[in-house]
Motif scaffolding. Sequence first.
Motif, PDB file in Angstrom:
ATOM      1  N   LEU A 110       3.802   6.701   4.575  1.00  0.00           N
ATOM      2  CA  LEU A 110       4.115   5.286   4.437  1.00  0.00           C
ATOM      3  C   LEU A 110       5.194   5.030   3.384  1.00  0.00           C
ATOM      4  O   LEU A 110       5.288   5.744   2.398  1.00  0.00           O
ATOM      5  N   ASN A 111       5.946   3.977   3.616  1.00  0.00           N
ATOM      6  CA  ASN A 111       6.918   3.498   2.654  1.00  0.00           C
ATOM      7  C   ASN A 111       6.308   2.262   1.990  1.00  0.00           C
ATOM      8  O   ASN A 111       6.183   1.216   2.619  1.00  0.00           O
ATOM      9  N   ARG A 112       5.920   2.375   0.736  1.00  0.00           N
ATOM     10  CA  ARG A 112       5.288   1.253   0.047  1.00  0.00           C
ATOM     11  C   ARG A 112       6.221   0.059  -0.110  1.00  0.00           C
ATOM     12  O   ARG A 112       5.777  -1.047  -0.394  1.00  0.00           O
ATOM     13  N   TRP A 113       7.509   0.266   0.056  1.00  0.00           N
ATOM     14  CA  TRP A 113       8.477  -0.831  -0.073  1.00  0.00           C
ATOM     15  C   TRP A 113       8.700  -1.550   1.244  1.00  0.00           C
ATOM     16  O   TRP A 113       9.408  -2.540   1.306  1.00  0.00           O
ATOM     17  N   ASN A 114       8.066  -1.065   2.292  1.00  0.00           N
ATOM     18  CA  ASN A 114       8.089  -1.748   3.576  1.00  0.00           C
ATOM     19  C   ASN A 114       6.850  -2.641   3.613  1.00  0.00           C
ATOM     20  O   ASN A 114       5.723  -2.144   3.538  1.00  0.00           O
ATOM     21  N   PRO A 115       7.012  -3.971   3.705  1.00  0.00           N
ATOM     22  CA  PRO A 115       5.854  -4.884   3.619  1.00  0.00           C
ATOM     23  C   PRO A 115       4.759  -4.590   4.651  1.00  0.00           C
ATOM     24  O   PRO A 115       3.576  -4.645   4.331  1.00  0.00           O
ATOM     25  N   ARG A 116       5.144  -4.262   5.861  1.00  0.00           N
ATOM     26  CA  ARG A 116       4.149  -3.971   6.902  1.00  0.00           C
ATOM     27  C   ARG A 116       3.370  -2.694   6.562  1.00  0.00           C
ATOM     28  O   ARG A 116       2.154  -2.655   6.695  1.00  0.00           O
ATOM     29  N   GLU A 117       4.064  -1.682   6.121  1.00  0.00           N
ATOM     30  CA  GLU A 117       3.399  -0.427   5.780  1.00  0.00           C
ATOM     31  C   GLU A 117       2.543  -0.582   4.526  1.00  0.00           C
ATOM     32  O   GLU A 117       1.471   0.017   4.422  1.00  0.00           O
ATOM     33  N   ALA A 118       2.977  -1.409   3.594  1.00  0.00           N
ATOM     34  CA  ALA A 118       2.165  -1.687   2.401  1.00  0.00           C
ATOM     35  C   ALA A 118       0.860  -2.375   2.804  1.00  0.00           C
ATOM     36  O   ALA A 118      -0.207  -2.088   2.246  1.00  0.00           O
TER      37      ALA A 118
END
Length: 159
Positions: free
Chosen positions: A64-72
């Motif tokens: 996951l990319n924590r800076w991607n709102p959906r993935e967060a």
Amino acid sequence: MRFSGTIPARTDVKGRVFFPSAYRRQLSAEEQEFVLRRDVYEPCLVVYPRKVWEREVDELRRRLNRWNPREAMLLRQFMADAEVFGLDASGRFLIPKRLLQAAGIVHELVFVGMDDRLELWSRERMERPFVESADFGAALERLMAAGGRDEAADKDNPI
């Protein structure tokens, strides 16, 4: 550790249940902390030994990319549904009411060994097979004959 088989159990009025001794014997003295969460796909609960949970979370975080709102939000939901627990002196643990309700467990449940984790299912759901016998045999045959996953077959028949 490799959990397998099914063991019926009952919750008490507070939602406590005995952790099956057959599964407890497979754990070392250091492996007495667990994580309980709702399953992602099915109406059941999953019990992870703490080390297995840590590996699962590490793998999810790597993907996951924590800076991607959906993935967060995915990570947030995955972690929010988790409850850390240990066993009391009698070998019991408490299942929160919200998780019992999510899995449709009233008082009777079944522990299902699923390799490195356990699943908790309502007794009523366990009265019918997960996969019908003919479909189960055919799916295993396809999987084992192909030496792995057959993506084309999976699209036509997921089982």
